[in-house]
Design a protein around this motif. Structure first.
Motif, PDB file in Angstrom:
ATOM      1  N   ALA A 235       0.827  -1.207   0.000  1.00  9.72           N
ATOM      2  CA  ALA A 235       0.000   0.000   0.000  1.00  9.72           C
ATOM      3  C   ALA A 235       0.860   1.255   0.000  1.00  9.72           C
ATOM      4  N   PHE A 236       1.931   1.244   0.779  1.00 12.58           N
ATOM      5  CA  PHE A 236       2.795   2.417   0.818  1.00 12.58           C
ATOM      6  C   PHE A 236       3.517   2.621  -0.509  1.00 12.58           C
ATOM      7  N   LEU A 237       3.908   1.524  -1.163  1.00 21.59           N
ATOM      8  CA  LEU A 237       4.551   1.653  -2.471  1.00 21.59           C
ATOM      9  C   LEU A 237       3.565   2.169  -3.515  1.00 21.59           C
ATOM     10  N   LEU A 238       2.396   1.497  -3.591  1.00 19.46           N
ATOM     11  CA  LEU A 238       1.385   1.912  -4.559  1.00 19.46           C
ATOM     12  C   LEU A 238       0.895   3.325  -4.282  1.00 19.46           C
ATOM     13  N   GLY A 239       0.533   3.561  -3.015  1.00 17.19           N
ATOM     14  CA  GLY A 239       0.022   4.886  -2.658  1.00 17.19           C
ATOM     15  C   GLY A 239       1.047   5.973  -2.848  1.00 17.19           C
ATOM     16  N   GLY A 240       2.300   5.675  -2.505  1.00 17.81           N
ATOM     17  CA  GLY A 240       3.351   6.677  -2.638  1.00 17.81           C
ATOM     18  C   GLY A 240       3.660   7.010  -4.069  1.00 17.81           C
ATOM     19  N   ILE A 241       3.887   5.982  -4.884  1.00 18.70           N
ATOM     20  CA  ILE A 241       4.258   6.213  -6.286  1.00 18.70           C
ATOM     21  C   ILE A 241       3.084   6.776  -7.073  1.00 18.70           C
ATOM     22  N   LEU A 242       1.938   6.095  -6.984  1.00 20.65           N
ATOM     23  CA  LEU A 242       0.771   6.572  -7.737  1.00 20.65           C
ATOM     24  C   LEU A 242       0.280   7.915  -7.211  1.00 20.65           C
ATOM     25  N   GLY A 243       0.286   8.070  -5.871  1.00 21.31           N
ATOM     26  CA  GLY A 243      -0.175   9.339  -5.299  1.00 21.31           C
ATOM     27  C   GLY A 243       0.676  10.519  -5.725  1.00 21.31           C
ATOM     28  N   THR A 244       1.956  10.278  -5.941  1.00 19.84           N
ATOM     29  CA  THR A 244       2.855  11.355  -6.348  1.00 19.84           C
ATOM     30  C   THR A 244       2.751  11.657  -7.833  1.00 19.84           C
ATOM     31  N   TYR A 245       2.628  10.602  -8.648  1.00 23.98           N
ATOM     32  CA  TYR A 245       2.719  10.804 -10.101  1.00 23.98           C
ATOM     33  C   TYR A 245       1.398  10.659 -10.851  1.00 23.98           C
ATOM     34  N   ALA A 246       0.399  10.011 -10.229  1.00 23.55           N
ATOM     35  CA  ALA A 246      -0.857   9.788 -10.944  1.00 23.55           C
ATOM     36  C   ALA A 246      -2.085  10.156 -10.128  1.00 23.55           C
ATOM     37  N   GLY A 247      -1.912  10.573  -8.870  1.00 24.44           N
ATOM     38  CA  GLY A 247      -3.052  10.897  -8.023  1.00 24.44           C
ATOM     39  C   GLY A 247      -3.419   9.732  -7.118  1.00 24.44           C
ATOM     40  N   TRP A 248      -4.295   9.996  -6.157  1.00 22.33           N
ATOM     41  CA  TRP A 248      -4.629   8.995  -5.144  1.00 22.33           C
ATOM     42  C   TRP A 248      -5.654   7.968  -5.615  1.00 22.33           C
ATOM     43  N   ARG A 249      -6.404   8.257  -6.673  1.00 17.86           N
ATOM     44  CA  ARG A 249      -7.530   7.404  -7.062  1.00 17.86           C
ATOM     45  C   ARG A 249      -7.153   6.042  -7.663  1.00 17.86           C
ATOM     46  N   PRO A 250      -6.081   5.908  -8.475  1.00 20.27           N
ATOM     47  CA  PRO A 250      -5.800   4.615  -9.127  1.00 20.27           C
ATOM     48  C   PRO A 250      -5.636   3.439  -8.169  1.00 20.27           C
ATOM     49  N   VAL A 251      -5.230   3.695  -6.929  1.00 18.53           N
ATOM     50  CA  VAL A 251      -5.051   2.589  -5.975  1.00 18.53           C
ATOM     51  C   VAL A 251      -6.341   1.795  -5.832  1.00 18.53           C
ATOM     52  N   TRP A 252      -7.467   2.486  -5.799  1.00 17.31           N
ATOM     53  CA  TRP A 252      -8.735   1.798  -5.552  1.00 17.31           C
ATOM     54  C   TRP A 252      -9.247   1.082  -6.803  1.00 17.31           C
ATOM     55  N   MET A 253      -8.801   1.474  -7.968  1.00 16.95           N
ATOM     56  CA  MET A 253      -9.140   0.688  -9.144  1.00 16.95           C
ATOM     57  C   MET A 253      -8.333  -0.610  -9.170  1.00 16.95           C
ATOM     58  N   ILE A 254      -7.088  -0.557  -8.690  1.00 12.67           N
ATOM     59  CA  ILE A 254      -6.280  -1.772  -8.562  1.00 12.67           C
ATOM     60  C   ILE A 254      -6.942  -2.732  -7.568  1.00 12.67           C
ATOM     61  N   LEU A 255      -7.476  -2.188  -6.473  1.00 10.26           N
ATOM     62  CA  LEU A 255      -8.161  -3.024  -5.494  1.00 10.26           C
ATOM     63  C   LEU A 255      -9.422  -3.664  -6.079  1.00 10.26           C
ATOM     64  N   THR A 256     -10.084  -2.963  -6.981  1.00 11.94           N
ATOM     65  CA  THR A 256     -11.247  -3.539  -7.658  1.00 11.94           C
ATOM     66  C   THR A 256     -10.836  -4.768  -8.460  1.00 11.94           C
ATOM     67  N   ALA A 257      -9.715  -4.651  -9.169  1.00 19.08           N
ATOM     68  CA  ALA A 257      -9.215  -5.795  -9.942  1.00 19.08           C
ATOM     69  C   ALA A 257      -8.821  -6.951  -9.020  1.00 19.08           C
ATOM     70  N   LEU A 258      -8.209  -6.631  -7.889  1.00 15.83           N
ATOM     71  CA  LEU A 258      -7.818  -7.668  -6.932  1.00 15.83           C
ATOM     72  C   LEU A 258      -9.049  -8.379  -6.371  1.00 15.83           C
ATOM     73  N   ALA A 259     -10.130  -7.634  -6.160  1.00 13.78           N
ATOM     74  CA  ALA A 259     -11.364  -8.251  -5.669  1.00 13.78           C
ATOM     75  C   ALA A 259     -11.899  -9.271  -6.672  1.00 13.78           C
ATOM     76  N   VAL A 260     -11.758  -8.988  -7.946  1.00 12.56           N
ATOM     77  CA  VAL A 260     -12.178  -9.938  -8.984  1.00 12.56           C
ATOM     78  C   VAL A 260     -11.344 -11.222  -8.889  1.00 12.56           C
ATOM     79  N   VAL A 261     -10.036 -11.066  -8.641  1.00 12.39           N
ATOM     80  CA  VAL A 261      -9.149 -12.228  -8.492  1.00 12.39           C
ATOM     81  C   VAL A 261      -9.558 -13.064  -7.278  1.00 12.39           C
ATOM     82  N   VAL A 262      -9.842 -12.404  -6.168  1.00 16.62           N
ATOM     83  CA  VAL A 262     -10.254 -13.111  -4.953  1.00 16.62           C
ATOM     84  C   VAL A 262     -11.553 -13.881  -5.204  1.00 16.62           C
ATOM     85  N   PHE A 263     -12.479 -13.262  -5.912  1.00 19.03           N
ATOM     86  CA  PHE A 263     -13.752 -13.929  -6.223  1.00 19.03           C
ATOM     87  C   PHE A 263     -13.503 -15.203  -7.019  1.00 19.03           C
ATOM     88  N   ALA A 264     -12.605 -15.138  -7.996  1.00 14.88           N
ATOM     89  CA  ALA A 264     -12.302 -16.320  -8.807  1.00 14.88           C
ATOM     90  C   ALA A 264     -11.639 -17.413  -7.971  1.00 14.88           C
TER      91      ALA A 264
END
Length: 544
Positions: free
Chosen positions: A159-188
């Motif tokens: 979380a600190f890597l994703l949040g830090g890198i994405l938060g600095t260069y792409a904004g805070w929102r992309p982290v939660w789209m990655i979590l959406t994809a991870l939820a799909v993996v967990v469901f499978a």
């Protein structure tokens, strides 16, 4: 559904495939990254929503509050409808909450998304323990339980890597789209899980659910608003007061009272032969109660530190989320390693010895940090303190959870999971709330004392709004003083006072955390002085 275990002709238990553990592991990762990414995204959310740090931290508190309030009910839903089926449903709901986080246009939408995520996690948390108990036995079970601790810790690093890198260069929102994809993996992956069939005869104790739910909400809201509404007497910002008493204090009293009523009601249902919301057998012994107390303390301390560090780095120092990640990665890596390695010590040292040593580490680390910390978190001395704290914290979370799991029979695994969820999430919410309230309160006292002894005129303080103290960077303070009548010398004086007050508030806060850590050594002395796995699977006990 049949158990995943097979017994050979010699009576030895064969090893089970680790594939089902992947769904359990990544479900824990999913929840942990979500809640860990919130403080990392603090500055981005503040700017995006035009909100204060306290308003944004409400999202963190809301998640923990909802999980803690509903997790016992969630455990019964899993027993009634089947753990795997319910697990799949709530993973879908959790994914929807992550999408809402990604799209959130305002702070209230973010808080709503975290409430929805918390409601889903209230079922996921006990499900993880119940599914481990159903799919694994013996040493594999201990390893699987340890994996939850390592997943939680490893998620902090991620979380600190994703949040830090994405938060600095792409904004805070992309982290939660990655979590959406991870939820799909967990469901499978959930289709690899095995579980007992649903037990439609399970009756949910509605009265008990209401008592514990309202108790948790009252306690969390009370702690979260001690600073804004007043610790004892009601402040001007309090929504109401009773005989000038702060509503925060009243909420705390109501929460404690309802908590006691919940335990009394639970004992009453047991005497009548009815199913309680949670079996008190899981805390029937002194060692189990001590494990719960110690778990609450260490998770609250972790939450307080995870709130304090990003607050200082991003809001006070004005640095990027990436700087937060760099400062916190050594800590989170240590927690991850400690959570995995501590399992190897179970056969050599008793839980009591490991826990005492770990709390001594966390206490020493916090005292060390209080003396060496400066307005720059990235110093070697500070990182060393965080690493030592991480070693103790990571070992404690895994150890204490394992004590609870191995001390209770398999059929109470869901209750152990709900107890763990209530304890950890209430502790996280309380730790975050108390850290914010205490730091701001101490900052206000120190700032006011420094102002009183300074040469700054009272008129300038009112003109610049310096009477309304909160954590601001030096640059923001200079910007606030620029349109006022402050001279360059007065501006420099105000900045000096601000820097000194912030640092002193931080040091006092860390010493207070250390005192709490030291006090936790008292209940730890009641933990088992033996390896719990050497004890036969316990029989149900009389509720005390």
């Amino acid at each position: 559904m049949a158990s995943a275990h097979v017994t050979d002709s010699a009576g030895e238990e064969s090893r089970t495939s680790w594939t089902p553990l992947l769904a359990i592991f990544f479900a824990q990762v999913l929840m942990s990254i979500n809640v860990t990414a919130l403080p990392i995204s603090l500055s981005g959310m503040i700017e995006s929503f035009d909100a204060t740090p306290t308003e944004v931290s409400t999202g963190i508190v809301t998640y923990g509050l909802v999980v803690a309030a509903l997790v016992m009910t969630g455990a019964k839903l899993g027993q009634k409808f089947g753990w795997v089926v319910v697990f799949r449903v709530v993973i879908v709901v959790f994914a929807a909450a992550m999408v809402l986080m990604f799209l959130a246009p305002a702070v209230w939408v973010m808080i709503t998304a975290q409430a929805l995520a918390g409601a889903s996690a209230a079922i996921i948390v006990p499900a993880l323990v119940a599914l481990i108990a159903e799919n694994y036995r013996g040493e594999q079970q201990a390893t699987a339980v340890g994996s939850l601790g390592s997943a939680r810790a490893g998620s902090g690093v991620t979380a600190f890597l994703l949040g830090g890198i994405l938060g600095t260069y792409a904004g805070w929102r992309p982290v939660w789209m990655i979590l959406t994809a991870l939820a799909v993996v967990v469901f499978a992956l959930s289709f690899k899980l095995r579980s007992d069939t649903a037990d439609r005869s399970v009756v949910i104790d509605v009265v008990g659910a209401l008592l514990i739910g309202v108790s948790v909400v009252s306690l969390t809201l009370g702690f979260n608003n001690l600073n804004d509404w007043g610790a004892f007497l009601a402040s001007d910002d309090a929504p109401f007061s009773v005989l000038s008493v702060s509503p925060a204090l009243l909420l705390l009293l109501v929460g404690v009272l309802l908590g006691q009523l919940f335990f009394a009601w639970t004992r009453h249902r047991v005497r009548l032969g009815r199913t309680p919301l949670i079996s008190l057998d899981v805390v029937g012994s002194k060692s189990e109660r001590s494990a719960v107390y110690a778990l609450f303390v260490v998770v609250a301390l972790e939450a307080a530190l995870n709130f304090t560090v990003p607050l200082y780095i991003q809001v006070v120092q004005g640095n990027t989320p990436l700087a937060t990640s760099v400062a916190m990665i050594p800590f989170n890596l240590t927690v991850f390693v400690a959570a995995m390695v501590v399992v190897r010590f179970y056969k050599r040292f008793s839980p009591r010895t490991i826990a005492l040593t770990s709390f001594l580490l966390t206490t020493a680390a916090l005292v060390w940090l209080a003396f060496v910390v400066t307005n720059n978190w990235e110093t070697v001395a500070t990182i060393v303190g965080l690493i030592v704290f991480g070693a103790g914290q990571g070992a404690l979370v895994t150890l204490l959870f394992n004590v609870l799991v191995t001390s209770s029979p398999k059929h109470l695994a869901g209750d152990v999971g709900s107890l763990r969820g209530t304890t950890q999430n209430l502790a996280s919410a309380v730790g975050t709330a108390l850290a914010g309230a205490m730091l701001v309160g101490v900052l206000g006292l120190v700032f006011a004392a420094n102002m009183a002894s300074s040469s700054l005129p009272e008129s300038l303080r009112r003109e610049a709004g310096l009477d309304n103290v909160n954590f601001v960077s030096n640059d923001d303070l200079r910007a606030a003083l620029r349109p006022t009548s402050a001279t360059p010398e007065q501006t420099d004086d105000a900045v000096r006072i601000n820097s000194d007050a912030r640092l002193r508030a931080l040091k006092i806060g860390l010493l207070a955390f250390a005192a709490v850590s030291a006090l936790a050594i008292v209940p730890v002395r009641n933990l088992p002085a033996f390896d719990p796995r050497e004890i036969p699977d316990p029989k149900p006990r009389e509720t005390v």
